[in-house]
Design an enzyme around this catalytic site. Sequence first.
Site, short mmCIF file in Angstrom:
data_model
loop_
_atom_site.label_atom_id
_atom_site.label_comp_id
_atom_site.label_asym_id
_atom_site.label_seq_id
_atom_site.Cartn_x
_atom_site.Cartn_y
_atom_site.Cartn_z
N HIS A 238 0.82 -1.22 0.00
CA HIS A 238 0.00 0.00 0.00
C HIS A 238 0.86 1.28 0.00
O HIS A 238 0.73 2.13 -0.87
CB HIS A 238 -0.88 0.03 1.26
CG HIS A 238 -1.72 -1.18 1.49
ND1 HIS A 238 -2.89 -1.44 0.81
CD2 HIS A 238 -1.56 -2.21 2.36
CE1 HIS A 238 -3.42 -2.57 1.25
NE2 HIS A 238 -2.64 -3.07 2.18
O1 RIB Z 1 -4.86 -0.08 4.91
C1 RIB Z 1 -3.48 -0.12 4.67
C2 RIB Z 1 -2.79 0.99 5.40
O2 RIB Z 1 -3.00 0.85 6.81
C3 RIB Z 1 -1.26 0.97 5.21
O3 RIB Z 1 -0.78 2.28 5.34
C4 RIB Z 1 -0.80 0.14 6.37
O4 RIB Z 1 0.56 0.42 6.73
C5 RIB Z 1 -1.73 0.60 7.45
O5 RIB Z 1 -1.20 1.82 7.98
#
Ligand code: RIB
Length: 311
Positions: A238
């Site tokens: 992500h």
């Molecule tokens: O949903 C994914 C996000 O939430 C990413 O940034 C992960 O590191 C958590 O912070």
Amino acid sequence: MVRLVYDGDPGIDDALAIIFAAKCDVLDLEAVTTVAGNVSLEKATKNALRVLGLVGRLDVPVAAGMPHPLVRELVTAEHVHGEDGLGETFLPLPPVQDKCMGAIDLIVGKLLRRPGEVTLVACGPLTNLAEAYVRMPDMGEKVGEVIVMGGAVNVPGNVTPYAEFNVHTDPEAAKIIFESDLPVTLVPLDVTLKTLITSKDIEEIRGADTPVTDFIYRALRYSLNFPGHRRLGGCPIHDVLAVGVAVDRGFVKTKKLYVNVVTDNLVTLGKTLVSENNTGEFEECKTKINVCLDVNAGKFIRFFIETVTSK
Ligand code: RIB
Ligand code: CA
């Protein structure tokens, strides 16, 4: 050269994003600010130092921010990121940096010193950003760009069927940012769940045989074992994609939309709503934001692997 301040909650994918930002030739990683989210603020801050120590970048200041969401209790995600928050890799902790100012002061100071030149990449709950915006109401004129990893537009959430973790953890902070006049580009699950690192990819990364690629291999091997990632067939990176958008927005396709957040319904809490018009739940929104709705995942994954395996 893109001047970048990374705000996050390391966490495995944050750690990869920080490594990626530190190794990317076109990025100047000016600072890392930490926020409570995946893990406690203390653990996130130590993990940022661990990762910067691993890549030989302890010159990058690390500033701790908010230890909890604006109005809600903190709910962390060690079940996803491991007890240490870095996939049970237990990296050594380098000597703590000289007393650095807090995250909010660092962000506000950077934007005052270099108006229009700094890109903020926010990859944790938006608590720090919301605090900075309250402190600096004209932030919209001072920041170059704000890239936010968060939300889920046309796909289910990853915390509830409706909400993505960063927004769900601090929906009030997200609402402040999405209703603001900040130049935001949103990198939601719609694109990050397509950006998957597979077991074949991590074997390629391992082949580079450096301390950095060894860490990346071990952290991703842990993450690939998370049941939700096994079902996906790979580990969504992500936060790495959010940094990738700062490198080249050609990796994604965006659409200008008003975005808001559900904060008053327990079932759909943290759901990100989008609209072409600022009526109803969107009438407080000051501006449309760029929402990433598609990604050239193959091209980006290749770029990520080339970057982190380069000497
Ligand atoms: O949903 C994914 C996000 O939430 C990413 O940034 C992960 O590191 C958590 O912070
Ligand atoms: Ca994160």
